[in-house]
Scaffold this active site. Structure first.
Site, mmCIF file in Angstrom:
data_model
loop_
_atom_site.group_PDB
_atom_site.id
_atom_site.type_symbol
_atom_site.label_atom_id
_atom_site.label_comp_id
_atom_site.label_asym_id
_atom_site.label_seq_id
_atom_site.Cartn_x
_atom_site.Cartn_y
_atom_site.Cartn_z
ATOM 1 N N CYS A 122 0.753 -1.261 0.055
ATOM 2 C CA CYS A 122 0.098 0.007 -0.164
ATOM 3 C C CYS A 122 0.548 1.249 -0.067
ATOM 4 O O CYS A 122 0.659 2.253 -0.378
ATOM 5 C CB CYS A 122 -0.941 0.004 1.067
ATOM 6 S SG CYS A 122 -0.373 -0.061 2.500
ATOM 7 N N LYS A 195 -5.628 -9.016 11.260
ATOM 8 C CA LYS A 195 -5.662 -7.679 10.851
ATOM 9 C C LYS A 195 -7.071 -7.095 10.618
ATOM 10 O O LYS A 195 -7.541 -7.394 9.631
ATOM 11 C CB LYS A 195 -4.614 -7.164 9.784
ATOM 12 C CG LYS A 195 -4.443 -5.676 9.684
ATOM 13 C CD LYS A 195 -3.539 -5.526 8.620
ATOM 14 C CE LYS A 195 -3.342 -3.663 8.344
ATOM 15 N NZ LYS A 195 -2.154 -3.547 7.476
ATOM 16 N N ARG A 205 -1.970 6.290 8.161
ATOM 17 C CA ARG A 205 -1.971 6.600 6.416
ATOM 18 C C ARG A 205 -1.337 8.079 6.003
ATOM 19 O O ARG A 205 -1.097 7.876 5.073
ATOM 20 C CB ARG A 205 -3.507 6.322 6.041
ATOM 21 C CG ARG A 205 -3.844 4.878 6.242
ATOM 22 C CD ARG A 205 -5.138 4.321 5.757
ATOM 23 N NE ARG A 205 -5.469 3.005 6.042
ATOM 24 C CZ ARG A 205 -6.649 2.398 5.818
ATOM 25 N NH1 ARG A 205 -7.454 3.086 5.546
ATOM 26 N NH2 ARG A 205 -6.784 1.301 6.522
ATOM 27 N N ARG A 217 -10.461 -0.967 2.614
ATOM 28 C CA ARG A 217 -9.549 -2.480 2.317
ATOM 29 C C ARG A 217 -10.565 -3.561 3.157
ATOM 30 O O ARG A 217 -10.123 -4.514 3.536
ATOM 31 C CB ARG A 217 -8.549 -2.168 3.437
ATOM 32 C CG ARG A 217 -7.527 -1.158 3.224
ATOM 33 C CD ARG A 217 -6.260 -1.332 3.717
ATOM 34 N NE ARG A 217 -5.132 -0.296 3.665
ATOM 35 C CZ ARG A 217 -4.750 0.567 3.019
ATOM 36 N NH1 ARG A 217 -5.098 0.297 1.582
ATOM 37 N NH2 ARG A 217 -3.917 1.498 2.967
ATOM 38 N N GLU A 233 -7.874 -17.465 10.901
ATOM 39 C CA GLU A 233 -6.666 -16.951 10.240
ATOM 40 C C GLU A 233 -5.458 -17.326 10.950
ATOM 41 O O GLU A 233 -4.442 -17.423 10.211
ATOM 42 C CB GLU A 233 -6.800 -15.462 10.167
ATOM 43 C CG GLU A 233 -7.917 -14.918 9.375
ATOM 44 C CD GLU A 233 -7.461 -14.724 8.034
ATOM 45 O OE1 GLU A 233 -6.270 -15.192 7.491
ATOM 46 O OE2 GLU A 233 -7.915 -14.014 7.085
ATOM 47 N N LYS A 248 -4.171 -7.110 15.336
ATOM 48 C CA LYS A 248 -3.995 -5.447 15.190
ATOM 49 C C LYS A 248 -5.312 -5.201 14.699
ATOM 50 O O LYS A 248 -6.082 -5.769 13.914
ATOM 51 C CB LYS A 248 -3.067 -5.406 14.128
ATOM 52 C CG LYS A 248 -2.922 -4.143 13.516
ATOM 53 C CD LYS A 248 -1.915 -4.025 12.033
ATOM 54 C CE LYS A 248 -1.883 -2.660 11.947
ATOM 55 N NZ LYS A 248 -1.348 -2.525 10.410
ATOM 56 N N SER A 274 -1.459 3.269 15.402
ATOM 57 C CA SER A 274 -1.445 4.701 15.016
ATOM 58 C C SER A 274 -2.613 5.544 16.078
ATOM 59 O O SER A 274 -2.300 6.412 16.765
ATOM 60 C CB SER A 274 -1.299 5.152 13.914
ATOM 61 O OG SER A 274 -2.571 4.758 13.028
ATOM 62 N N TYR A 313 4.405 2.934 19.252
ATOM 63 C CA TYR A 313 5.010 4.225 18.802
ATOM 64 C C TYR A 313 5.780 4.876 20.183
ATOM 65 O O TYR A 313 6.234 5.798 20.193
ATOM 66 C CB TYR A 313 4.228 5.140 18.018
ATOM 67 C CG TYR A 313 3.713 4.566 16.687
ATOM 68 C CD1 TYR A 313 4.677 4.636 15.565
ATOM 69 C CD2 TYR A 313 2.499 3.991 16.664
ATOM 70 C CE1 TYR A 313 3.950 4.062 14.486
ATOM 71 C CE2 TYR A 313 2.059 3.336 15.608
ATOM 72 C CZ TYR A 313 2.676 3.233 14.791
ATOM 73 O OH TYR A 313 2.262 2.802 13.302
#
Ligand code: PBG
Length: 324
Positions: A122, A195, A205, A217, A233, A248, A274, A313
């Site tokens: 992406c 995810k 993004r 998405r 998954e 996530k 984020s 982060y």
């Protein structure tokens, strides 16, 4: 035995006693620091929606890696911002791309630090989707080949772990086979297994310049209400050879972190994404919450739920705080 014989407050009375009976301990060892690497030299471009996070050129990423390692954090994960984008995302497998150069430099200058790379299209495609577009949707099987090229390029540069985040079916197996047949059987795979199509990726993004230019998405990332599907998954990724699986985002999915840890007993990562970061930062900057306490509380909760590793982060700052 009930009150008044039993008084749970006895074990909360002093900090020393609380320390003795504390069940979950966050350690710098648990943390993985995400970094955004861009072209150029001397670049440090602040990401507006993520105060404290910047896009950095290779030289600054290396400096940041050094500081992060010195703070006690064992690993970083690299996201790349390419010089140019095209429909295929071909910069993703350029052996001289920003990510590939960053891997080589970090491995040379901070050799013990584990280098993980995000494998996804992406950031590299002009349409901003995580794979090759056929018609109006991302084509699964055509994308596998692109992801393989990108993962191999990261492995050639010296990545320790590759982390596919695209959510195509079969990509872990495809990457595992390609790594093994090209002499990289020692390179591990951390799969973004469950995810979700989440609103909490918004600030990322901007950081990665990867917003989809049309649609969303939801035809590849998971539908947030689905927990059983997340277990399927994870099972598929482990069968295909994932060494570490990931949930996530983290906070809205603590139940799934718990379930995966208990159903699979596999190394488990959780991505404190984020949006989760920016919410705490924004409230902290405004003086609405105690940012440091909130951060430690959140990350400790993610660990208590069952995560062995946390991508965050806050990694460097939290590691410094934990070390005192
Ligand atoms: C790439 C990717 C995304 C994130 C990690 N890898 C964004 C997305 O899927 O849109 C999100 C990380 C974050 O929000 O911190 N596919």
């Amino acid at each position: 035995m009930a009150f008044p014989i039993n008084r749970p407050r006895r074990l909360r009375r002093t900090e020393t006693i609380r320390r003795m009976v504390r069940e979950t301990r966050l350690s710098p060892d648990d943390l993985i620091a995400p970094m955004f690497v861009c072209p150029g030299r001397g670049v440090k471009k602040a990401v507006e929606s993520m105060p404290g996070v910047a896009q950095m050129s290779v030289d600054n990423v290396v400096a940041e890696a050094r500081e992060t390692w010195a703070a006690g954090v064992p690993a970083l994960i690299l996201f790349g911002i390419p010089e140019r984008k095209d429909p295929q995302g071909s910069e993703a497998w350029n052996d001289n791309g920003a990510v590939q150069r960053a891997i080589r430099e970090i491995k040379e200058r901070v050799p013990s630090m584990a280098v993980i790379t995000d494998v996804c299209m992406c950031e590299y495609t002009d349409h901003g989707h995580c794979g090759a577009i056929v018609g109006t949707d991302v084509d699964n099987d055509a994308t596998l080949e692109l992801l393989v090229r990108s993962a191999l390029s990261h492995a050639r540069a010296g990545a320790d772990i590759v982390a596919p985040s695209d959510m195509m079916d079969g990509r872990v197996g495809a990457i595992r086979r390609a790594l093994d047949s090209n002499g990289f059987s020692h390179v591990a795979i951390m799969a973004y297994s469950a995810k979700f199509a989440s609103a909490f990726y918004g600030p990322f993004r901007e950081a990665a310049e990867s917003a989809p230019q049309f649609g969303d998405r939801r035809s590849y990332q998971m539908d947030p209400p689905n927990g059983d599907e997340a277990m399927r998954e994870v099972a598929l990724d482990l069968e295909e050879g994932a060494d570490i699986v990931m949930i996530k985002p983290a906070l809205p999915y603590l139940d799934l972190i718990w379930r995966v840890k208990h159903e699979f007993n596999a190394p488990l990562a959780a991505y404190n994404v984020s949006g989760e970061y920016s919410m705490i930062r924004a409230a902290g900057i405004n003086g609405w919450i105690d940012e440091q306490r909130a951060t430690l509380e959140v990350l400790t909760a993610i660990k208590r739920a069952g995560a062995d590793l946390i991508l965050t982060y806050f990694a460097k700052d939290v590691a410094r705080k934990l070390r005192g």
